[in-house]
Design an enzyme around this catalytic site. Structure first.
Site, mmCIF file in Angstrom:
data_model
loop_
_atom_site.group_PDB
_atom_site.id
_atom_site.type_symbol
_atom_site.label_atom_id
_atom_site.label_comp_id
_atom_site.label_asym_id
_atom_site.label_seq_id
_atom_site.Cartn_x
_atom_site.Cartn_y
_atom_site.Cartn_z
ATOM 1 N N HIS A 118 0.626 12.640 39.450
ATOM 2 C CA HIS A 118 0.282 11.379 40.114
ATOM 3 C C HIS A 118 -1.098 11.490 40.741
ATOM 4 C CE1 HIS A 118 4.381 9.192 40.501
ATOM 5 N NE2 HIS A 118 4.251 9.810 39.342
ATOM 6 N N TYR A 166 4.506 3.050 49.117
ATOM 7 C CA TYR A 166 4.947 3.140 50.518
ATOM 8 C C TYR A 166 4.715 1.762 51.128
ATOM 9 C CZ TYR A 166 4.703 8.296 50.274
ATOM 10 O OH TYR A 166 4.894 9.624 49.954
ATOM 11 N N PRO A 222 10.140 12.848 56.447
ATOM 12 C CA PRO A 222 9.768 12.946 55.023
ATOM 13 C C PRO A 222 8.621 12.032 54.585
ATOM 14 C CG PRO A 222 11.840 11.765 55.267
ATOM 15 C CD PRO A 222 11.485 12.270 56.622
ATOM 16 N N TYR A 235 -2.585 14.133 52.330
ATOM 17 C CA TYR A 235 -1.454 13.842 51.447
ATOM 18 C C TYR A 235 -1.372 14.865 50.318
ATOM 19 C CZ TYR A 235 1.935 11.017 48.882
ATOM 20 O OH TYR A 235 3.071 10.577 48.238
HETATM 21 P P1 RFL Z 1 16.760 24.594 53.159
HETATM 22 O O1 RFL Z 1 16.490 23.865 51.915
HETATM 23 O O2 RFL Z 1 17.491 23.874 54.239
HETATM 24 O O3 RFL Z 1 17.534 25.910 52.775
HETATM 25 C C1 RFL Z 1 18.164 26.713 53.745
HETATM 26 C C2 RFL Z 1 19.311 27.417 53.071
HETATM 27 O O4 RFL Z 1 19.907 28.292 54.015
HETATM 28 C C3 RFL Z 1 21.309 28.199 53.879
HETATM 29 N N1 RFL Z 1 21.923 28.610 55.160
HETATM 30 C C4 RFL Z 1 22.493 29.812 55.348
HETATM 31 N N2 RFL Z 1 22.653 30.852 54.525
HETATM 32 C C5 RFL Z 1 23.287 31.939 55.030
HETATM 33 N N3 RFL Z 1 23.759 32.013 56.303
HETATM 34 C C6 RFL Z 1 23.606 30.969 57.145
HETATM 35 N N4 RFL Z 1 24.074 31.041 58.403
HETATM 36 C C7 RFL Z 1 22.953 29.813 56.678
HETATM 37 N N5 RFL Z 1 22.626 28.628 57.239
HETATM 38 C C8 RFL Z 1 22.005 27.912 56.305
HETATM 39 C C9 RFL Z 1 21.563 26.760 53.518
HETATM 40 O O5 RFL Z 1 22.812 26.582 52.860
HETATM 41 C C10 RFL Z 1 20.392 26.474 52.606
HETATM 42 O O6 RFL Z 1 20.681 26.712 51.258
HETATM 43 O O7 RFL Z 1 15.410 25.153 53.833
HETATM 44 P P2 RFL Z 1 14.048 25.661 53.148
HETATM 45 O O8 RFL Z 1 14.299 26.645 52.078
HETATM 46 O O9 RFL Z 1 13.171 26.027 54.287
HETATM 47 O O10 RFL Z 1 13.465 24.371 52.404
HETATM 48 C C11 RFL Z 1 13.043 23.260 53.133
HETATM 49 C C12 RFL Z 1 13.260 21.993 52.329
HETATM 50 O O11 RFL Z 1 14.559 21.981 51.771
HETATM 51 C C13 RFL Z 1 13.084 20.788 53.229
HETATM 52 O O12 RFL Z 1 11.888 20.904 53.986
HETATM 53 C C14 RFL Z 1 12.996 19.466 52.509
HETATM 54 O O13 RFL Z 1 14.039 19.252 51.592
HETATM 55 C C15 RFL Z 1 13.031 18.392 53.573
HETATM 56 N N6 RFL Z 1 13.450 17.142 53.015
HETATM 57 C C16 RFL Z 1 12.516 16.431 52.360
HETATM 58 N N7 RFL Z 1 11.253 16.901 52.275
HETATM 59 C C17 RFL Z 1 10.322 16.228 51.597
HETATM 60 O O14 RFL Z 1 9.189 16.708 51.516
HETATM 61 N N8 RFL Z 1 10.661 15.013 51.010
HETATM 62 C C18 RFL Z 1 11.933 14.494 51.062
HETATM 63 O O15 RFL Z 1 12.207 13.452 50.523
HETATM 64 C C19 RFL Z 1 12.927 15.204 51.766
HETATM 65 N N9 RFL Z 1 14.198 14.757 51.832
HETATM 66 C C20 RFL Z 1 14.770 16.691 53.143
HETATM 67 C C21 RFL Z 1 15.134 15.492 52.524
HETATM 68 C C22 RFL Z 1 15.731 17.420 53.874
HETATM 69 C C23 RFL Z 1 17.046 16.969 54.008
HETATM 70 N N10 RFL Z 1 17.956 17.737 54.828
HETATM 71 C C24 RFL Z 1 17.583 19.026 55.318
HETATM 72 C C25 RFL Z 1 19.151 17.296 55.358
HETATM 73 C C26 RFL Z 1 16.442 15.036 52.610
HETATM 74 C C27 RFL Z 1 17.409 15.761 53.342
HETATM 75 C C28 RFL Z 1 18.806 15.217 53.361
HETATM 76 C C1 PHB Z 2 10.963 11.605 47.092
HETATM 77 O O1 PHB Z 2 10.679 11.350 45.922
HETATM 78 O O2 PHB Z 2 12.095 11.960 47.409
HETATM 79 C C2 PHB Z 2 9.926 11.444 48.143
HETATM 80 C C3 PHB Z 2 8.619 11.245 47.766
HETATM 81 C C4 PHB Z 2 7.644 11.071 48.746
HETATM 82 C C5 PHB Z 2 8.009 11.115 50.071
HETATM 83 C C6 PHB Z 2 9.324 11.334 50.436
HETATM 84 C C7 PHB Z 2 10.291 11.496 49.465
HETATM 85 O O3 PHB Z 2 7.062 10.921 51.026
#
Ligand code: RFL
Ligand code: PHB
Length: 423
Positions: free
Chosen positions: A105, A233, A325, A416
């Site tokens: 993109h 957005y 996010p 970004y």
């Molecule tokens: P993660 O992905 O939360 O992984 C942590 C892992 O640790 C495990 N865990 C344990 N394992 C052993 N013992 C324990 N006591 C433990 N406690 C937890 C968990 O099961 C898990 O597998 O952290 P990591 O690796 O730092 O990665 C970070 C990303 O996942 C996170 O920043 C993003 O996904 C945030 N996020 C989003 N970010 C974006 O940039 N765009 C998004 O659209 C977006 N949507 C989201 C999201 C995070 C969400 N969360 C955390 C609820 C949507 C959701 C629903």
């Molecule tokens: C997504 O595709 O899940 C997404 C993309 C851009 C964002 C947040 C989420 O800023």
């Protein structure tokens, strides 16, 4: 009753890195002695990427993940990779599918009322972003780690850290009714916001900064073509909306919602009606509706903990920081932390030098605070905070300024596409 296994704990000194980490791990898993160089808590993207980068550079690690591999792989989260993250995943040897299936993109659309303006990321910064879902990143990493038997323990329950403030910490966990203990040189806390790593550090050692936002994001995934080639957005009087995608046939849509909302109050028809209402007509009329494959609500928060290192324990990714996010920074920051820590640990095992390890926290926090600022700013610009008409007019003025001023647009674009790796 819980059964216990006792292990003789041995240290693997610096310099072993030149050896074969697979062999090291195999000996450690197979025999009575269980020990490794780095224990990684959490098998999300940051934990698996760290372990993968270490392995490719001859450093042994064992990942302990609470959930099953299928569960972790099924979580739908982020969708946008900065170029630094793409490079890091390639460096980790897991980039083939991403480069084949990811969507490049070169710009994003900012919509407000009936107006919209394209931010030309490529022209303004010379860089683009890649649309490739976290689910896919997770799958690629898990597959790569599976090539090294014993490198990841899925369903490791009740993980406990001991001696993180010493030179020889241990991590214990319960697996299929047996408690195991692993001695190591370093612990990487990659276990997310609710994990055990940060919680193991006494509160007086932690400085925490937090901001909760008075709304959440309602997400929907559907197998329909996205309404635009690039992300849209939208700031609207009714609230924020985002049109994203996972592929040319799979859309990911978001709506700002109340934190008290629940998904059952949002049948698909209501979701699409509301999304249509928040977009300029030009986009709304292209919206193709399709049955939701997934629908969820996530709260929005900013959170940073300082420092990110406590003795032998390093916090990585969501364990140390959360961003809303809106700027798509969460996954990218997590990957960048893993990259920085991997560099430090690899340098240590190669040369015995601790310089990069010692700089990890300050280095990572510099980047984290810049991304925290950007995510807060973009969230503040695009969401409805109250019925305050004055505040809304200020948002619109800033959006028009972004549309008119190349300088303003470049500042946004630069953040970004990611300051992450350069920092
Ligand atoms: P993660 O992905 O939360 O992984 C942590 C892992 O640790 C495990 N865990 C344990 N394992 C052993 N013992 C324990 N006591 C433990 N406690 C937890 C968990 O099961 C898990 O597998 O952290 P990591 O690796 O730092 O990665 C970070 C990303 O996942 C996170 O920043 C993003 O996904 C945030 N996020 C989003 N970010 C974006 O940039 N765009 C998004 O659209 C977006 N949507 C989201 C999201 C995070 C969400 N969360 C955390 C609820 C949507 C959701 C629903
Ligand atoms: C997504 O595709 O899940 C997404 C993309 C851009 C964002 C947040 C989420 O800023």
């Amino acid at each position: 009753m819980e059964k216990y296994k006792f292990y003789v704990l041995t240290s693997i000194p610096p310099g072993t890195a030149g050896g074969d980490p697979v062999a090291v791990a195999r000996v450690l898993i197979g025999g009575d002695v269980r020990s490794t160089q780095v224990v990684v808590i959490g098998g999300g993207p940051s934990g698996l990427l760290l372990s993968q980068l270490l392995s490719r550079n001859g450093v042994a690690s064992i990942v302990l993940e609470r959930q099953s591999r299928a569960y972790v792989q099924g979580r739908i989260r982020a969708g946008l990779l900065e170029w630094g993250t793409v490079r890091l995943l390639q460096e980790a040897g897991v980039g083939a599918r991403m480069m084949r299936d990811g969507l490049l993109h070169e710009g994003v659309e900012l919509a407000f009322g009936e107006q919209h303006h394209r931010i030309d990321l490529q022209a303004l910064t010379g860089r683009s972003v890649l649309v490739y879902g976290q689910t896919e990143v997770q799958r690629d990493l898990a597959e790569a780690r599976a090539a090294e038997p014993g490198a990841v323990v899925w369903e490791a329950a009740e993980v406990q850290l001991a001696g993180w403030d010493s030179k020889r910490p241990t991590v214990s966990y319960l697996h299929e009714g047996i408690r195991y203990s692993i001695a190591c040189d370093f612990i990487a806390g990659c276990d997310g916001y609710h994990g055990v790593s940060r919680a193991s550090v006494p509160p007086q050692h932690l400085q925490q900064y937090e901001r909760a936002y008075p709304f959440g994001w309602l997400a929907l995934m559907a197998d329909v073509p996205p309404l635009n080639d690039e992300l849209v957005y939208a700031n609207h009087e009714r609230g924020f909306a985002l049109c994203s995608m996972r592929s040319s046939s799979r859309s990911r849509y978001y709506l700002q919602c109340s934190v008290q909302d629940s998904v059952d109050k949002w049948p698909d028809e209501r979701f699409y009606r509301e999304l249509r209402a928040r977009l300029p007509r030009q986009f709304a009329q292209r919206l193709v509706e399709g049955r939701s494959l997934e629908k969820s609500i996530a709260p929005l928060r900013s959170f940073v903990v300082e420092p990110m290192r406590f003795g032998s324990l390093f916090l990585v990714g969501d364990a140390a920081h959360i961003v809303p996010p809106t700027g798509a920074k969460g996954l990218n920051l997590a990957a960048a932390d893993a990259g920085t820590l991997a560099q430090g640990l690899i340098e240590f095992y190669r040369t015995g030098t601790r310089t990069l390890i010692d700089e990890y926290s300050a280095h990572a926090l510099d980047r984290v605070w810049k991304a925290t600022r950007f995510s807060w700013w973009f969230t503040s610009l695009m969401h409805k905070f109250s019925e305050d008409a004055f505040a809304h007019q200020l948002q619109l003025a800033e959006l028009r300024y972004l549309a008119q001023s190349e300088t303003a647009a470049r500042a946004m674009a630069e953040n970004y596409v990611g300051l992450a790796i350069a920092a």
